[in-house]
Design a protein around this motif. Structure first.
Motif, PDB file in Angstrom:
ATOM      1  N   MET A  39       0.817  -1.069   0.141  1.00  0.00           N
ATOM      2  CA  MET A  39       0.101   0.134   0.109  1.00  0.00           C
ATOM      3  C   MET A  39       1.079   1.332   0.040  1.00  0.00           C
ATOM      4  SD  MET A  39      -2.859  -0.940   2.603  1.00  0.00           S
ATOM      5  CE  MET A  39      -1.950  -1.346   3.829  1.00  0.00           C
ATOM      6  N   ASN A  40       0.373   2.223  -0.753  1.00  0.00           N
ATOM      7  CA  ASN A  40       1.129   3.522  -0.431  1.00  0.00           C
ATOM      8  C   ASN A  40       0.883   4.444   0.700  1.00  0.00           C
ATOM      9  OD1 ASN A  40       1.733   3.335  -3.395  1.00  0.00           O
ATOM     10  ND2 ASN A  40      -0.280   4.251  -4.024  1.00  0.00           N
ATOM     11  N   LYS A  41       2.034   5.027   1.033  1.00  0.00           N
ATOM     12  CA  LYS A  41       1.870   5.640   2.285  1.00  0.00           C
ATOM     13  C   LYS A  41       1.347   7.061   2.014  1.00  0.00           C
ATOM     14  CE  LYS A  41       6.223   3.921   4.708  1.00  0.00           C
ATOM     15  NZ  LYS A  41       7.394   4.174   5.173  1.00  0.00           N
TER      16      LYS A  41
ATOM     17  N   ASP B  64      -9.272  -0.820 -10.558  1.00  0.00           N
ATOM     18  CA  ASP B  64      -7.890  -0.822  -9.856  1.00  0.00           C
ATOM     19  C   ASP B  64      -8.061   0.084  -8.512  1.00  0.00           C
ATOM     20  OD1 ASP B  64      -7.849   1.433 -10.944  1.00  0.00           O
ATOM     21  OD2 ASP B  64      -6.212   1.590 -11.902  1.00  0.00           O
ATOM     22  N   GLY B  65      -9.356   0.195  -8.162  1.00  0.00           N
ATOM     23  CA  GLY B  65      -9.412   1.174  -6.934  1.00  0.00           C
ATOM     24  C   GLY B  65      -9.079   2.529  -7.198  1.00  0.00           C
TER      25      GLY B  65
ATOM     26  N   ALA C  53     -10.220  16.617  -5.340  1.00  0.00           N
ATOM     27  CA  ALA C  53      -9.307  15.408  -4.983  1.00  0.00           C
ATOM     28  C   ALA C  53      -8.934  15.043  -3.364  1.00  0.00           C
ATOM     29  CB  ALA C  53      -8.222  15.481  -6.001  1.00  0.00           C
ATOM     30  N   GLN C  54      -8.562  16.217  -3.018  1.00  0.00           N
ATOM     31  CA  GLN C  54      -7.972  16.103  -1.584  1.00  0.00           C
ATOM     32  C   GLN C  54      -9.448  15.745  -0.685  1.00  0.00           C
ATOM     33  OE1 GLN C  54      -5.497  20.089  -1.735  1.00  0.00           O
ATOM     34  NE2 GLN C  54      -5.279  19.132   0.081  1.00  0.00           N
ATOM     35  N   VAL C  55     -10.491  16.249  -0.794  1.00  0.00           N
ATOM     36  CA  VAL C  55     -11.612  16.016   0.029  1.00  0.00           C
ATOM     37  C   VAL C  55     -11.857  14.584  -0.168  1.00  0.00           C
ATOM     38  CG1 VAL C  55     -14.176  16.417   0.488  1.00  0.00           C
ATOM     39  CG2 VAL C  55     -12.558  18.418   0.051  1.00  0.00           C
TER      40      VAL C  55
ATOM     41  N   ASN D 250      -4.491   8.604  -6.252  1.00  0.00           N
ATOM     42  CA  ASN D 250      -5.598   7.462  -6.514  1.00  0.00           C
ATOM     43  C   ASN D 250      -6.824   8.081  -6.836  1.00  0.00           C
ATOM     44  OD1 ASN D 250      -3.636   5.642  -6.145  1.00  0.00           O
ATOM     45  ND2 ASN D 250      -4.689   4.549  -4.591  1.00  0.00           N
ATOM     46  N   VAL D 251      -7.283   9.629  -6.861  1.00  0.00           N
ATOM     47  CA  VAL D 251      -8.097  10.289  -7.221  1.00  0.00           C
ATOM     48  C   VAL D 251      -7.989  11.207  -8.470  1.00  0.00           C
ATOM     49  CG1 VAL D 251      -9.643  11.987  -6.434  1.00  0.00           C
ATOM     50  CG2 VAL D 251      -8.729  10.173  -4.746  1.00  0.00           C
TER      51      VAL D 251
END
Length: 788
Positions: free
Chosen positions: A1-3, A481-482, A502-504, A515-516
């Motif tokens: 998983m990405n940090k 892919d999520g 995207a942040q929200v 990922n957004v």
């Protein structure tokens, strides 16, 4: 998983589209070529007010490569959002120099430009309404049929037989008794000129009107695609569903691309060439001449005040020079009835805001939406009263600023959650190092050196100016892919809306922001509705819509995961791309496993593709009362203050801004890098209004400075030597339910920058300036006059 960080909120992420823009991959309407596309150019009126006697288009039509020539008789349409008063093309008469009289469609721009010069128009001059005083005399009417125009009734109030497109009022308390109780009464008058928006990308539209149906497709550099759809459909008399508006990347707007502009004309031109797409774009000179400006304005303040500095009564007239048309201008004027006296407690006030027609280029929304203009007057007036009373201007403001328990001029009660103008002023005072006014002896000593310094400050406030039915929406979908794709109806024109959304979403879903993706091109046939990308409201409203969509998606995943993990959805939580049991964290399912629905080992499936939506409506708003202006027209307030330290060359009048301090009660900073960009850019834009910009007209109401050479905007040399933004964050008490407590900040930074500069100039020179811009010439002339 990405940090990922503990929270995405407050992180200074780069804008999502930054790489595309800096590498030149971003596509704007200016870049677009549509198969079969033709090109259009417009013929502009050289007259400010004249009857159209005849138009001879025969020579233009005979030119090789010309496909169509259109005049107002071929386009009998009128447009307008708040006041339906503007013709798509001039018919019967012209009302300002620069109004479109005819247009040519040709195989190339060069041919279209040549053809325009071949059109002969005969005019009969009419008397010109040059300014507000002539307009109010009403000896000449710009719109003889004003009383017949469609408009938003109960909100705007056109005055029959006059040049007043709307007369809005505020009445609170009893000003007669207030003035009788006052120890002193002070009166001042202030003026600002019309100013151009100057987005980097000029207005441009491509229209394709189906010759066999009512369907129209528009590609436009517009701020508000759904407003374009609505207004275009209404003006052409077709269904909204027949109009599809596409907005790709847009190179700035500042309010000048709100509403509808070139789109109806381009649609008419496409229809004239049997449905071939037609591109109509403005040169910079045309942008100055044809398209709307920020309104010029005159403000008159009369204030009753006690010896201790407490305001007891105020009478205000804000008169807006809206030019030839008032479609959007009436709404700018309306904002003054709840914001036009500054963030002060005024127990007795009567405020009149009149939107007025003249024979000049028309006005529209502009960053700050009338607040820079009203605050130039209100904050200069406060400083002048402090001078006459011998009170420190900081102390005078502190005695009168809104605070919990106060009521605004429109009767809105101030709560601890509304915001804190006092904290903003205190922060600016501290950083600026204000210790009080200089003595006359200190001023004279400095004057002899040829360079004088001065400090000053000014307050500001703004709430979104929008109807009570304003709403927005968002659609969210998870890929296999999520990764998350979000569709919104707002336009990111540089303010960073897509990055904030995207942040929200990343915050709510607890996934990396990488990922957004917020889908860039807005298309009304595909994207969810948004009222308008204006009013500094999108972080507040759009953020809430995206939060709701994300929460619904989490609920969907929990419903399916609850069945698979054999537990109640309430026992599940989420994070790092997983839905997992609150206590037995090893029992989990990844977002990827749930994205398209869950498949059991035996082949059975449950759930389905993850798609969610969220909406947000501006609840609790009300139109101001027609007679008193009382109500709740502002959804969420942002307060602020600017402080200026400047130096003036007494020989040349040149002003150097050494330092500007700007504090805003923003509630919560979502992305500091983007907020800094908004604030610093807004400050520089405010400096332009203060020191440089302004339209000039001759005796025939012709625009004298339609070029950057004579109508320039700030450059690198005009940027202050030091800019200090200060953000006051109190998300736990931020008004209503902004996402994480955030309030709007997009327009606010340029409000009151001119006022603070004007106040600092008095401190430096002992001269009260009442007109903008404060050019070196104007300052030097005032210095020379004061030393006679």
């Amino acid at each position: 998983m990405n940090k990922q960080p503990l929270s995405h909120i407050g992180q200074g992420y780069d804008r999502k589209e930054a790489q595309e823009k800096v590498t030149g991959q971003a596509i704007y309407v200016h870049d677009m070529e549509v198969p079969g596309m033709l090109y259009a150019k417009a013929l502009l009126s050289p007259k400010a007010h004249a009857k159209i006697v005849s138009i001879d288009t025969s020579k233009a039509k005979a030119l090789k490569g010309v496909k169509a020539v259109v005049t107002g008789e071929d386009a009998p349409y009128t447009v307008g959002l708040y006041m339906v008063d503007k013709k798509v093309m001039a018919r019967e008469k012209v009302r300002y120099q620069g109004e479109i009289v005819a247009a040519v469609v040709a195989e190339s721009e060069a041919i279209a430009e040549e053809a325009v010069t071949l059109i002969d128009v005969a005019y009969e001059d009419l008397p010109i309404v040059h300014n507000l005083d002539e307009a109010l005399e009403a000896k000449v009417l710009v719109h003889e049929e004003l009383h017949t125009y469609e408009h938003m009734k109960g909100v705007f109030f056109p005055q029959k037989g006059s040049n007043i497109a709307s007369w809005n009022k505020t009445k609170k308390g009893d000003i007669k008794k207030g003035f009788e109780a006052a120890d002193y009464i002070f009166e001042d008058e202030f003026n600002v000129p019309a100013v151009a928006h100057v987005p980097m990308e000029t207005h441009v539209t491509i229209a394709q009107a189906d010759p066999y149906s009512n369907k129209v497709k528009i590609w436009s550099s517009a701020q508000s695609p759904f407003a374009v759809r609505q207004l275009l459909a209404k003006s052409l008399g077709i269904a909204k569903s027949d109009v599809n508006v596409v907005v790709p990347y847009i190179g700035g707007g500042f309010g000048g691309k709100a509403g509808v502009h070139l789109e109806p004309l381009a649609s008419v031109l496409s229809k004239a060439v049997k449905g071939r797409p037609v591109k109509l774009k403005m040169t910079r000179e045309e942008e100055f001449n044809i398209l709307p400006t920020r309104a010029g304005m005159r403000a008159r303040f009369k204030t009753g005040i006690n010896k201790d500095g407490k305001i007891v009564a105020m009478e205000v007239y804000h008169d807006w020079d809206s030019g030839a048309y008032a479609d959007y201008g009436v709404n700018v004027g309306k904002t003054a009835v709840y914001s036009g006296a500054g963030p002060y407690e005024i127990p007795n006030i009567e405020l009149h805001s009149r939107t007025i027609y003249t024979n000049k280029v028309f006005s529209t929304a502009y960053r700050g939406f009338g607040h820079l203009e009203t605050h130039w007057a209100a904050e200069r007036h406060m400083d002048i009263m402090a001078q006459k009373l011998g009170i420190d201007p900081y102390e005078l403001r502190m005695k009168n600023l809104l605070r919990p328990g106060s009521t605004t001029i429109s009767g809105e009660l101030v709560y601890p959650t509304t915001g804190d103008p006092i904290a903003c002023l205190d922060a600016v005072k501290k950083e600026l190092g204000w210790t009080g006014r200089k003595t006359e002896e200190e001023k004279q000593r400095e004057f002899k050196t040829g360079k004088v310094r001065g400090k000053g400050f000014a307050m500001l406030q703004k709430a979104p100016a929008m109807p009570s039915y304003t709403s927005t929406s968002a659609i969210m979908q998870m890929d296999e892919d999520g990764h998350i794709k979000i569709m919104i109806g707002a336009v990111d024109m540089g303010q960073g809306a897509n990055t904030i959304m995207a942040q929200v979403a990343a915050e709510e879903l607890k996934i990396p922001i990488e990922n957004v993706e917020v889908v860039w091109n807005v298309e009304t046939d595909k994207h969810p509705y948004d009222w308008n990308t204006v009013a500094s409201k999108y972080t507040f409203m759009g953020g809430n819509a995206v939060r709701k969509a994300a929460k619904k998606m989490i609920e969907q995943m929990k419903e399916v995961a609850g069945q698979v993990l054999r537990c109640h959805p309430d026992e599940l939580t989420h994070g790092d791309g997983y839905i997992y049991h609150v206590h037995q964290t090893h029992r989990k399912l990844s977002y990827i496993d749930l994205s398209m629905g869950y498949s059991y080992e035996n082949g059975n499936g449950i759930g389905g593709p993850l798609i969610a939506h969220g909406t947000y409506m501006a609840s609790g708003l009300s139109n101001p009362d027609p007679e008193t202006g009382q109500g709740r027209p502002g959804l969420v307030w942002t307060f602020g203050a600017h402080g200026i330290d400047l130096e003036v060359d007494v020989e040349t009048g040149d002003i150097t801004i050494l330092k500007i301090v700007s504090a805003f009660d923003i509630g919560k900073v979502i992305n500091k890098k983007l907020v800094d960009g908004q604030v610093l850019g807004g400050i520089v834009q405010g400096i332009g209004s203060a020191l440089i910009e302004g339209y000039k007209f001759d005796e025939d109401a012709r625009l004298l400075n339609p070029y950057f050479g004579d109508n320039r905007i700030p450059s690198a040399k005009d940027i202050p030597l030091e800019m200090v933004p200060i953000y006051i964050e109190e998300p736990e008490t931020a008004q209503v339910d902004g996402p994480y407590g955030a309030r709007g900040i997009g327009e606010h930074p340029m409000i009151s920058v001119p006022s603070a500069i004007g106040n600092a100039l008095y401190e430096a020179l002992g001269i009260n300036f009442t007109k903008l811009p404060l050019t070196p010439e104007n300052v030097a002339l005032a210095i020379n006059e004061s030393t006679k």
